[in-house]
Design a protein around this motif. Structure first.
Motif, PDB file in Angstrom:
ATOM      1  N   PHE A  33      36.007 -14.418  -4.585  1.00 21.29           N
ATOM      2  CA  PHE A  33      36.443 -13.877  -5.877  1.00 21.29           C
ATOM      3  C   PHE A  33      35.576 -12.679  -6.285  1.00 21.29           C
ATOM      4  O   PHE A  33      36.070 -11.724  -6.888  1.00 21.29           O
ATOM      5  CB  PHE A  33      36.389 -14.953  -6.958  1.00 21.29           C
ATOM      6  N   LEU A  34      34.285 -12.748  -5.944  1.00 21.85           N
ATOM      7  CA  LEU A  34      33.398 -11.624  -6.250  1.00 21.85           C
ATOM      8  C   LEU A  34      33.833 -10.374  -5.489  1.00 21.85           C
ATOM      9  O   LEU A  34      33.829  -9.261  -6.043  1.00 21.85           O
ATOM     10  CB  LEU A  34      31.953 -11.987  -5.898  1.00 21.85           C
ATOM     11  N   ILE A  35      34.242 -10.527  -4.239  1.00 23.54           N
ATOM     12  CA  ILE A  35      34.720  -9.394  -3.441  1.00 23.54           C
ATOM     13  C   ILE A  35      35.929  -8.740  -4.104  1.00 23.54           C
ATOM     14  O   ILE A  35      36.031  -7.512  -4.200  1.00 23.54           O
ATOM     15  CB  ILE A  35      35.052  -9.858  -2.005  1.00 23.54           C
ATOM     16  N   ALA A  52      29.844  -5.111   0.524  1.00 24.08           N
ATOM     17  CA  ALA A  52      28.750  -6.011   0.891  1.00 24.08           C
ATOM     18  C   ALA A  52      27.507  -5.722   0.063  1.00 24.08           C
ATOM     19  O   ALA A  52      26.826  -6.645  -0.417  1.00 24.08           O
ATOM     20  CB  ALA A  52      28.440  -5.875   2.384  1.00 24.08           C
ATOM     21  N   GLY A  53      27.197  -4.424  -0.118  1.00 21.19           N
ATOM     22  CA  GLY A  53      26.005  -4.063  -0.867  1.00 21.19           C
ATOM     23  C   GLY A  53      26.074  -4.495  -2.321  1.00 21.19           C
ATOM     24  O   GLY A  53      25.125  -5.073  -2.860  1.00 21.19           O
ATOM     25  N   ILE A  54      27.206  -4.258  -2.970  1.00 23.70           N
ATOM     26  CA  ILE A  54      27.362  -4.621  -4.377  1.00 23.70           C
ATOM     27  C   ILE A  54      27.390  -6.132  -4.557  1.00 23.70           C
ATOM     28  O   ILE A  54      26.828  -6.683  -5.517  1.00 23.70           O
ATOM     29  CB  ILE A  54      28.636  -3.981  -4.962  1.00 23.70           C
ATOM     30  N   ALA A  55      28.018  -6.830  -3.611  1.00 21.36           N
ATOM     31  CA  ALA A  55      28.134  -8.288  -3.713  1.00 21.36           C
ATOM     32  C   ALA A  55      26.875  -9.018  -3.269  1.00 21.36           C
ATOM     33  O   ALA A  55      26.749 -10.229  -3.472  1.00 21.36           O
ATOM     34  CB  ALA A  55      29.321  -8.767  -2.871  1.00 21.36           C
ATOM     35  N   CYS A  62      30.510 -10.738   4.771  1.00 17.83           N
ATOM     36  CA  CYS A  62      31.498 -10.055   3.938  1.00 17.83           C
ATOM     37  C   CYS A  62      32.774  -9.773   4.732  1.00 17.83           C
ATOM     38  O   CYS A  62      33.885  -9.960   4.229  1.00 17.83           O
ATOM     39  CB  CYS A  62      30.895  -8.752   3.421  1.00 17.83           C
ATOM     40  N   HIS A  63      32.627  -9.363   5.986  1.00 11.61           N
ATOM     41  CA  HIS A  63      33.793  -9.070   6.822  1.00 11.61           C
ATOM     42  C   HIS A  63      34.634 -10.314   7.051  1.00 11.61           C
ATOM     43  O   HIS A  63      35.875 -10.259   7.008  1.00 11.61           O
ATOM     44  CB  HIS A  63      33.340  -8.472   8.154  1.00 11.61           C
ATOM     45  N   HIS A  64      33.985 -11.456   7.312  1.00 17.49           N
ATOM     46  CA  HIS A  64      34.726 -12.712   7.526  1.00 17.49           C
ATOM     47  C   HIS A  64      35.512 -13.110   6.274  1.00 17.49           C
ATOM     48  O   HIS A  64      36.663 -13.544   6.360  1.00 17.49           O
ATOM     49  CB  HIS A  64      33.758 -13.832   7.920  1.00 17.49           C
ATOM     50  N   LEU A  65      34.894 -12.968   5.127  1.00 16.84           N
ATOM     51  CA  LEU A  65      35.564 -13.316   3.873  1.00 16.84           C
ATOM     52  C   LEU A  65      36.745 -12.378   3.611  1.00 16.84           C
ATOM     53  O   LEU A  65      37.830 -12.822   3.207  1.00 16.84           O
ATOM     54  CB  LEU A  65      34.571 -13.253   2.714  1.00 16.84           C
ATOM     55  N   ILE A  66      36.533 -11.098   3.863  1.00 10.97           N
ATOM     56  CA  ILE A  66      37.625 -10.136   3.657  1.00 10.97           C
ATOM     57  C   ILE A  66      38.772 -10.409   4.622  1.00 10.97           C
ATOM     58  O   ILE A  66      39.944 -10.275   4.254  1.00 10.97           O
ATOM     59  CB  ILE A  66      37.097  -8.693   3.811  1.00 10.97           C
ATOM     60  N   SER A  67      38.451 -10.823   5.846  1.00  8.96           N
ATOM     61  CA  SER A  67      39.501 -11.146   6.825  1.00  8.96           C
ATOM     62  C   SER A  67      40.376 -12.287   6.324  1.00  8.96           C
ATOM     63  O   SER A  67      41.606 -12.261   6.477  1.00  8.96           O
ATOM     64  CB  SER A  67      38.870 -11.504   8.173  1.00  8.96           C
ATOM     65  N   THR A  68      39.743 -13.294   5.716  1.00 11.67           N
ATOM     66  CA  THR A  68      40.510 -14.419   5.162  1.00 11.67           C
ATOM     67  C   THR A  68      41.375 -13.959   3.994  1.00 11.67           C
ATOM     68  O   THR A  68      42.559 -14.314   3.895  1.00 11.67           O
ATOM     69  CB  THR A  68      39.558 -15.532   4.695  1.00 11.67           C
TER      70      THR A  68
END
Length: 288
Positions: A33-35, A52-55, A62-68
């Protein structure tokens, strides 16, 4: 490092809630949700390293979460392929939220028409989580009338025509969840307080195309309700007409049913509901 929170622009979005297991959350969901928030705050598009930097996440996580999120349609690739944008699934959620907020305005002319036709109390209701909420009403115009105010009980979905018109189309697990949270309060001796009997009543409601409350919420009052659907066929609310028992002759109730179903179907059509899922025209109902 935990990212800063609570510094969103006033009036734009509420501050983000505390994250992490210590606050009763699930870390992966908090991060996902933060992403989405980070991408939205960046104007709807951001690069992986920026997100990734901001979160406060490492790039791999971060990449794995974005992929989902991408697989679910909540995030999509930017036009240049090097950034990420909010996906179309976000629009689906946004549209659902806006429809709920907008429903009273869209329904007002239909509520007014029913009020003119029946001269009885008319109300519009929605489900908010497990709560039945009355969002619009018109008082009856007869000298002897029933109350159609907004102060109705949020735990009365099982005992009202507005509530049953919505409950009839919910998945069984969702019905069970609502009953587990709200119970089956007996408002009158006629209230259904047994879950299996309620499910049978809802099956009849679904087959008939309208719900009826025969003094189940208030003694001396009969109420008919019909579901309102959106473009996806989902039930977004219900509309009802209430009458004192002494006026509720079979012919009188049948006319209310015709007017009610016509209004609910026409409102659903205006919201984009597929014609095949509607109960049919008032002419067909009158012929039953």
């Amino acid at each position: 490092m935990e990212p800063e929170r609570g510094r969103e622009k006033p009036g734009v979005m509420p501050a983000r809630p505390p994250m992490g297991r210590d606050n009763g959350g699930i870390q992966a969901l908090d991060r996902a949700f933060l992403i989405l928030d980070v991408i939205a705050d960046a104007g709807g598009e951001a690069k992986l390293t920026e997100i990734a930097g901001i979160a406060g996440l490492n790039v791999s996580t971060c990449h794995h979460l974005i992929s989902t999120l991408h697989n679910w349609g909540y995030v999509a690739r930017g036009a240049n392929g090097r950034s990420y944008v909010l996906g179309s699934r976000i629009l689906h959620l946004s549209a659902a939220c806006l429809r709920q907020v907008d429903l009273p305005r869209r329904a007002q002319s239909f509520v007014d028409r029913l009020s003119d036709q029946t001269r009885e109390a008319v109300r519009l209701a929605i489900m908010q989580d497990t709560n039945l909420v009355n969002v619009l009403h018109r008082e009856a115009r007869h000298a002897v009338r029933v109350d159609a105010g907004l102060g109705g009980n949020s735990n009365a979905a099982h005992a009202t025509a507005t509530g049953k018109a919505i409950l009839e189309w919910l998945p069984p697990t969702e019905l069970d969840r609502i009953v587990a949270d709200k119970g089956l309060t007996a408002f009158t001796p006629h209230t259904i307080t047994d879950l299996e009997k309620l499910k049978e009543d809802l099956r009849l409601t679904r087959r008939n195309g309208f719900a009826i409350d025969r003094e189940e919420f208030q003694l001396g009052v009969i109420c008919l309700g019909a579901a309102i659907r959106d473009h996806a066929g989902a039930v977004v609310g219900s509309i009802s007409v209430s009458s004192p028992v002494f006026r509720a002759t079979p012919a009188y109730i049948n006319q209310i049913k015709i007017d009610l179903i016509a209004a609910a179907d026409e409102l659903s059509t205006e919201l984009g509901a597929p014609g095949a899922i509607l109960r049919g025209s008032a002419k067909r109902v009158a012929a039953e």
